[in-house]
Design a protein around this motif. Structure first.
Motif, PDB file in Angstrom:
ATOM      1  N   LYS A 260     -31.020  49.822  65.731  1.00 48.76           N
ATOM      2  CA  LYS A 260     -30.117  49.770  66.877  1.00 48.76           C
ATOM      3  C   LYS A 260     -29.014  50.818  66.779  1.00 48.76           C
ATOM      4  CE  LYS A 260     -30.838  44.855  67.917  1.00 48.76           C
ATOM      5  NZ  LYS A 260     -30.229  43.504  68.045  1.00 48.76           N
ATOM      6  N   LEU A 261     -28.595  51.146  65.558  1.00 43.08           N
ATOM      7  CA  LEU A 261     -27.548  52.147  65.364  1.00 43.08           C
ATOM      8  C   LEU A 261     -28.122  53.554  65.191  1.00 43.08           C
ATOM      9  CD1 LEU A 261     -25.843  49.545  64.931  1.00 43.08           C
ATOM     10  CD2 LEU A 261     -24.580  50.793  63.180  1.00 43.08           C
ATOM     11  N   HIS A 262     -29.450  53.659  65.241  1.00 44.58           N
ATOM     12  CA  HIS A 262     -30.124  54.954  65.058  1.00 44.58           C
ATOM     13  C   HIS A 262     -29.634  55.615  63.764  1.00 44.58           C
ATOM     14  CE1 HIS A 262     -31.758  54.587  69.107  1.00 44.58           C
ATOM     15  NE2 HIS A 262     -30.534  54.347  69.546  1.00 44.58           N
ATOM     16  N   SER A 263     -29.659  54.823  62.682  1.00 43.69           N
ATOM     17  CA  SER A 263     -29.174  55.284  61.383  1.00 43.69           C
ATOM     18  C   SER A 263     -30.266  55.126  60.337  1.00 43.69           C
ATOM     19  CB  SER A 263     -27.940  54.492  60.955  1.00 43.69           C
ATOM     20  OG  SER A 263     -26.906  54.625  61.911  1.00 43.69           O
ATOM     21  N   THR A 264     -30.198  55.953  59.316  1.00 39.76           N
ATOM     22  CA  THR A 264     -31.180  55.898  58.228  1.00 39.76           C
ATOM     23  C   THR A 264     -30.543  55.549  56.895  1.00 39.76           C
ATOM     24  OG1 THR A 264     -30.934  58.282  57.867  1.00 39.76           O
ATOM     25  CG2 THR A 264     -32.692  57.575  59.359  1.00 39.76           C
ATOM     26  N   SER A 265     -29.233  55.338  56.859  1.00 39.86           N
ATOM     27  CA  SER A 265     -28.556  54.992  55.611  1.00 39.86           C
ATOM     28  C   SER A 265     -27.387  54.065  55.893  1.00 39.86           C
ATOM     29  CB  SER A 265     -28.048  56.243  54.895  1.00 39.86           C
ATOM     30  OG  SER A 265     -26.986  56.834  55.624  1.00 39.86           O
ATOM     31  N   ARG A 266     -26.922  53.394  54.865  1.00 41.91           N
ATOM     32  CA  ARG A 266     -25.784  52.484  55.002  1.00 41.91           C
ATOM     33  C   ARG A 266     -24.522  53.253  55.392  1.00 41.91           C
ATOM     34  NH1 ARG A 266     -27.748  47.768  51.975  1.00 41.91           N
ATOM     35  NH2 ARG A 266     -25.730  46.748  51.787  1.00 41.91           N
ATOM     36  N   ALA A 269     -24.683  54.251  59.061  1.00 45.76           N
ATOM     37  CA  ALA A 269     -24.476  53.082  59.914  1.00 45.76           C
ATOM     38  C   ALA A 269     -23.019  52.639  59.892  1.00 45.76           C
ATOM     39  CB  ALA A 269     -25.386  51.942  59.453  1.00 45.76           C
ATOM     40  N   ALA A 270     -22.390  52.645  58.696  1.00 42.19           N
ATOM     41  CA  ALA A 270     -20.995  52.235  58.580  1.00 42.19           C
ATOM     42  C   ALA A 270     -20.083  53.175  59.362  1.00 42.19           C
ATOM     43  CB  ALA A 270     -20.583  52.190  57.111  1.00 42.19           C
ATOM     44  N   ALA A 271     -20.357  54.471  59.288  1.00 42.21           N
ATOM     45  CA  ALA A 271     -19.527  55.437  60.012  1.00 42.21           C
ATOM     46  C   ALA A 271     -19.604  55.207  61.518  1.00 42.21           C
ATOM     47  CB  ALA A 271     -19.967  56.856  59.668  1.00 42.21           C
ATOM     48  N   LYS A 272     -20.795  54.926  62.028  1.00 40.12           N
ATOM     49  CA  LYS A 272     -20.933  54.651  63.458  1.00 40.12           C
ATOM     50  C   LYS A 272     -20.269  53.327  63.829  1.00 40.12           C
ATOM     51  CE  LYS A 272     -25.204  57.287  64.161  1.00 40.12           C
ATOM     52  NZ  LYS A 272     -26.630  57.236  64.561  1.00 40.12           N
ATOM     53  N   TRP A 273     -20.418  52.337  62.977  1.00 40.65           N
ATOM     54  CA  TRP A 273     -19.845  51.014  63.243  1.00 40.65           C
ATOM     55  C   TRP A 273     -18.318  51.055  63.251  1.00 40.65           C
ATOM     56  CZ3 TRP A 273     -21.488  46.792  65.325  1.00 40.65           C
ATOM     57  CH2 TRP A 273     -20.882  45.560  65.082  1.00 40.65           C
ATOM     58  N   LEU A 274     -17.751  51.876  62.358  1.00 43.61           N
ATOM     59  CA  LEU A 274     -16.296  51.964  62.242  1.00 43.61           C
ATOM     60  C   LEU A 274     -15.688  53.009  63.176  1.00 43.61           C
ATOM     61  CD1 LEU A 274     -16.023  51.802  58.352  1.00 43.61           C
ATOM     62  CD2 LEU A 274     -15.754  49.932  59.982  1.00 43.61           C
ATOM     63  N   GLY A 275     -16.544  53.769  63.854  1.00 43.98           N
ATOM     64  CA  GLY A 275     -16.042  54.784  64.774  1.00 43.98           C
ATOM     65  C   GLY A 275     -15.558  56.030  64.092  1.00 43.98           C
ATOM     66  N   THR A 276     -15.994  56.260  62.851  1.00 48.22           N
ATOM     67  CA  THR A 276     -15.545  57.449  62.119  1.00 48.22           C
ATOM     68  C   THR A 276     -16.616  58.538  62.071  1.00 48.22           C
ATOM     69  OG1 THR A 276     -16.295  56.494  60.011  1.00 48.22           O
ATOM     70  CG2 THR A 276     -14.010  56.096  60.658  1.00 48.22           C
ATOM     71  N   ALA A 277     -17.789  58.280  62.640  1.00 48.41           N
ATOM     72  CA  ALA A 277     -18.836  59.296  62.650  1.00 48.41           C
ATOM     73  C   ALA A 277     -18.436  60.418  63.605  1.00 48.41           C
ATOM     74  CB  ALA A 277     -20.173  58.685  63.090  1.00 48.41           C
TER      75      ALA A 277
END
Length: 286
Positions: A260-266, A269-277
């Motif tokens: 769902k986050l279109h991520s391949t690593s923790r 995913a964390a950067a997208k979830w926290l808005g820091t990507a």
């Protein structure tokens, strides 16, 4: 026949185990608080004596329990962590444990007396435990983002501007007693501290940043809970213990979260979830 040689250690009392290191955990996210409490309480030499959801509650808990270490988030409603920090360091060493990775916030936290700064997602559970133990002994810990901010501050070589009136200028002794001449702290005057206090040299103005729009990820409530724990640096085993589910179930949730986050690593995913990507460039979207 009795041995005439006296035992030189007969008069020594048996060794008694040392008291556990007492910790207060302050974070406005109840999932993160529960996870940290479970993680730390699983160590024989650490006891979480209280939890708090904002800066004032953290000070009240610290004032009541006199802990050895306070774990403090930055962005909390009411009195935020940066505003409460100068008051808390008069009671116990403070380790910032937060999602906030902005250089100015890191520098402001250190200027106000934080003994270390850990950014969620940049440390393991064992590293957190080591940091808690070391902060009590005056040994600082920084994750890479915080270390970079500290290095940038040292390279600037410019002293910080004075703190707002009534804050700072007080350090904690080993017994928690304030430095002579320090501001006298009470629940009444802490309650008057507002998160929108005057802007400092670091650019920190308090308050909460615009909330990250996580609805677009379409995570279920359980998936969002697990994503919070991933972002806090927990392993699958720790997440399973915190959520009372099997590690296999955790892995299944993580696979769906990554999709769902279109991520391949923790970390991604964390950067997208926290808005820091970082925002993708137009070239990257082609």
């Amino acid at each position: 026949m009795q041995d005439p040689t006296p035992n030189p250690f007969a008069s020594f009392p048996p060794a008694t185990p040392s008291a556990p290191l007492r910790v207060v955990v302050a974070d406005d996210n109840p999932v993160v608080r529960a996870g940290l409490t479970a993680l730390l309480s699983g160590r024989a030499d650490i006891a979480v004596v209280a939890e708090a959801a904002d800066g004032r509650a953290a000070w009240e808990a610290a004032h009541q329990h006199r802990p050895d270490v306070v774990l403090l988030d930055v962005r909390m409603p009411g009195v935020d962590g940066i505003s409460a920090l100068p008051y808390l360091v008069q009671i116990a060493p403070v380790l910032m444990l937060t999602y906030s990775r902005e250089s100015g916030i890191v520098q402001e936290a250190l200027r106000r007396g934080a003994g270390g700064y850990l950014v969620h997602g940049e440390f393991t559970a064992d590293q957190l435990v080591d940091a808690v133990r070391d902060i009590k002994e005056g040994r600082p810990h920084f994750t890479p983002t915080a270390a970079g901010a500290l290095l940038a501050q040292l390279r600037q070589g410019r002293p910080g501007s004075p703190l707002p009136e009534g804050l700072g200028g007080a350090t904690a002794h080993g017994n928690g007693s304030p430095t002579p001449g320090a501001t006298t702290i009470s629940a009444e005057n802490l309650s008057q501290v507002q998160p929108d206090m005057g802007q400092s040299s670091s650019g920190w103005t308090g308050g909460r940043p615009p909330a990250v729009d996580r609805s677009r990820f379409q995570l279920s409530a359980r998936e969002a809970e697990i994503m919070d724990l991933i972002a806090s640096g927990m392993t699958n085993q720790q997440i399973a213990a915190t959520c009372f589910i099997s590690e296999k179930t955790v892995k299944n949730h993580i696979n769906r979260i990554f999709a769902k986050l279109h991520s391949t690593s923790r970390s991604e995913a964390a950067a997208k979830w926290l808005g820091t990507a970082p925002d993708p460039s137009p070239r990257g979207l082609r």
